[in-house]
Design an enzyme around this catalytic site. Structure first.
Site, PDB file in Angstrom:
ATOM      1  CG  ASP A 194      36.812  17.216  20.671  1.00 10.76           C
ATOM      2  OD1 ASP A 194      36.239  16.356  19.807  1.00 10.76           O
ATOM      3  OD2 ASP A 194      36.511  17.872  21.506  1.00 10.76           O
ATOM      4  CE1 TYR A 199      34.012  23.363  19.027  1.00  9.40           C
ATOM      5  CE2 TYR A 199      36.213  21.870  19.060  1.00  9.40           C
ATOM      6  CZ  TYR A 199      34.876  22.163  19.616  1.00  9.40           C
ATOM      7  OH  TYR A 199      34.294  21.624  20.610  1.00  9.40           O
ATOM      8  CE  LYS A 224      33.063  18.037  19.636  1.00 13.09           C
ATOM      9  NZ  LYS A 224      34.247  18.387  19.175  1.00 13.09           N
ATOM     10  CG  HIS A 257      28.907  20.448  17.549  1.00 12.21           C
ATOM     11  ND1 HIS A 257      30.102  21.067  17.335  1.00 12.21           N
ATOM     12  CD2 HIS A 257      29.079  20.661  19.351  1.00 12.21           C
ATOM     13  CE1 HIS A 257      30.848  21.974  18.321  1.00 12.21           C
ATOM     14  NE2 HIS A 257      30.156  21.603  19.260  1.00 12.21           N
ATOM     15  CG  LEU A 356      40.313  20.234  33.649  1.00 11.68           C
ATOM     16  CD1 LEU A 356      41.554  20.658  32.973  1.00 11.68           C
ATOM     17  CD2 LEU A 356      40.416  19.483  34.814  1.00 11.68           C
ATOM     18  N   GLY A 357      35.978  22.748  33.913  1.00 10.21           N
ATOM     19  CA  GLY A 357      35.270  23.998  33.981  1.00 10.21           C
ATOM     20  C   GLY A 357      34.932  24.566  32.593  1.00 10.21           C
ATOM     21  NE  ARG A 408      48.154  24.645  35.196  1.00 10.85           N
ATOM     22  CZ  ARG A 408      47.251  25.884  35.371  1.00 10.85           C
ATOM     23  NH1 ARG A 408      46.295  26.122  34.449  1.00 10.85           N
ATOM     24  NH2 ARG A 408      47.322  26.636  36.045  1.00 10.85           N
ATOM     25  CD  GLU A 411      48.585  20.404  36.352  1.00  9.47           C
ATOM     26  OE1 GLU A 411      47.417  20.656  36.487  1.00  9.47           O
ATOM     27  OE2 GLU A 411      49.345  21.071  36.598  1.00  9.47           O
ATOM     28  CG  ASN A 412      45.526  19.074  31.916  1.00  9.79           C
ATOM     29  OD1 ASN A 412      45.265  19.123  33.156  1.00  9.79           O
ATOM     30  ND2 ASN A 412      44.962  19.796  31.063  1.00  9.79           N
TER      31      ASN A 412
END
Length: 448
Positions: A194, A199, A224, A257, A356-357, A408, A411-412
């Site tokens: 994504d 960005y 986007k 967007h 996740l925040g 991570r 993990e995700n």
């Protein structure tokens, strides 16, 4: 499920594209990276069976000359098609080239059946990837997000495209730092990347995907169009720029967007971009461009981001092609149940961000510290991050977590081997306070 079946690109009553638009289309096909490599160069090098038969599909283009040349190819071999001539948009005679055939294939105006001899005169094998290519498991369609059993699982959108349920986000990663994390994600098995115009990392994302050794069809690219590019011509231009930076012939999912225009820093107070912005432009200009880009085969699916139910209802009244995806902020503090249900009823897949925040909120609380999240993590012997992602999947959302740490990233991806109980889901649902962290807490529904 996001849709009950593939939709057809309908013939449109609009006039044929202008010469300028056709020029942009041809230019997009020729995009390559400066080194001469990239997915377009790769596509040229990839063999096509010359004795394969060309079959005309029932998909139509808004440019009638494209339909006519596809009609001429129907029932012929690829080799025979490459001897044909057609009349282009300017009325001139042109030879039908391999690049034209690939363009029509990508737009799904034609399909190939059978064949064994390649353009190089050898034989091709569908079971083995070309030399240097990493073979990836095929994407598998499932009925809903919570039914995913691997990173190769996805939901089939109305366009027929399978969108992976768990993807990898790249927000706040610039060109010079995005390659490593994207490479790690692809190595870990992620299939959806994504990104976005704003960005400023599309070039780096494209380079990282090529370096991975995966084929273009093995990676689902989502990007986007930024809010300063609202309007028909600006959206077309933005898409062409994204194609060039990514180094690809098509984008898997192209989304708007933000429902409004650009305001605030660095613009002078009281100004906006684009300067001619009106709320009507969102549907009659930007979305019309999205529909045309879809018709032209430059994007395989179209959608929106940060749209409220009101925005979606307005769009559904006037659109020719319904949005297929709505990416929104969705987490235990913002459980958008009504929006989720509305999208489900209208065949729109919901993709959650900030699961996740949000990195946009300096004072944001840690979702990992929520007691129900910690309790579920302990019970299932997983991490709080995995619980949060699993909760989103069981709510019916797709997710696009981001991390720059290899452990991570891995993990995700580990959210498929356990399931939260009804009581655990309910306990996390109760954390809802209707709090927004992204976009400085601004509710998109306040945008006219």
């Amino acid at each position: 499920m996001a849709g009950d079946g593939a939709i057809k690109r309908p013939a449109t009553k609009r006039q044929a594209s202008t010469s300028a638009q056709e020029s942009q289309s041809k230019k997009a096909k020729r995009v390559e990276t400066g080194s001469g490599t990239g997915f377009l160069a790769e596509a040229k090098a990839t063999a096509i069976a010359m004795d394969a038969l060309v079959k005309r599909t029932d998909l139509k283009s808004k440019s009638t000359y494209l339909d006519r040349r596809c009609d001429k190819c129907n029932g012929r071999t690829v080799k025979d098609c490459l001897t044909l001539q057609y009349t282009d948009a300017k009325g001139a005679k042109a030879k039908y080239k391999i690049s034209d055939l690939r363009y029509d294939l990508n737009a799904k105006r034609i399909a190939l059946t059978g064949g064994s001899k390649t353009s190089a005169g050898g034989t091709s094998s569908s079971s083995a990837p070309p030399p240097g290519r990493v073979k990836a498991p095929p994407l598998t369609a499932v009925n809903s997000a919570d039914a995913a059993a691997s990173l190769a699982a996805g939901v089939k959108l109305r366009s027929g495209t399978i969108m992976p349920i768990v993807g990898f986000g790249t927000y706040k990663l610039k060109d010079n730092e995005v390659a490593g994390p994207v490479g790690m994600a692809l190595k870990a098995g992620y299939r959806l990347i994504d990104t976005a115009q704003v960005y400023e990392n599309e070039r780096g994302v494209g380079a990282a995907i090529r370096k991975s050794g995966l084929g273009r069809g093995d990676v689902f690219i989502e990007t986007k169009v930024w809010r300063s590019s609202h309007g028909y011509e600006r959206t077309i231009k933005a898409c062409n720029q994204s194609l060039k930076k990514l180094g690809v012939e098509y984008i898997d999912l192209y989304v708007i967007h933000w429902p409004g225009c650009k305001t605030g820093w660095p613009l002078p107070k009281g100004t906006m971009c684009p300067a001619d912005w009106t709320p009507k432009m969102r549907d009659t200009g930007t979305w019309r461009a999205m529909e045309d880009l879809y018709d032209q085969g430059k994007v395989k699916a179209i959608g929106v981001t940060n749209y409220s139910i009101r925005h979606l209802k307005q769009l559904l009244k006037s659109c020719r092609i319904k949005p297929m995806v709505n990416q929104v902020e969705f987490h235990p503090r913002l459980v958008q149940s009504e929006l989720l249900e509305f999208c489900k009823k209208n065949g729109i897949a919901v993709q959650a961000y900030a699961s996740l925040g949000s990195g946009d909120a300096a004072q944001a609380e840690s979702f990992f510290a929520f007691e129900p999240v910690k309790a579920a993590a302990k019970a299932h012997k997983v991490t709080p991050a995995q619980v949060l992602l699993r909760w989103a999947l069981q709510k019916g959302c797709h997710v696009v977590p981001k991390s720059v740490r290899a452990e991570r990233v891995k993990e995700n991806a580990g959210v498929f081997k356990f399931k939260l109980s009804a009581s655990e889901m309910k306990a996390i649902d109760k954390l809802h306070t209707n709090t927004r962290y992204a976009w400085k807490g601004l509710d998109p529904d306040t945008i006219k």
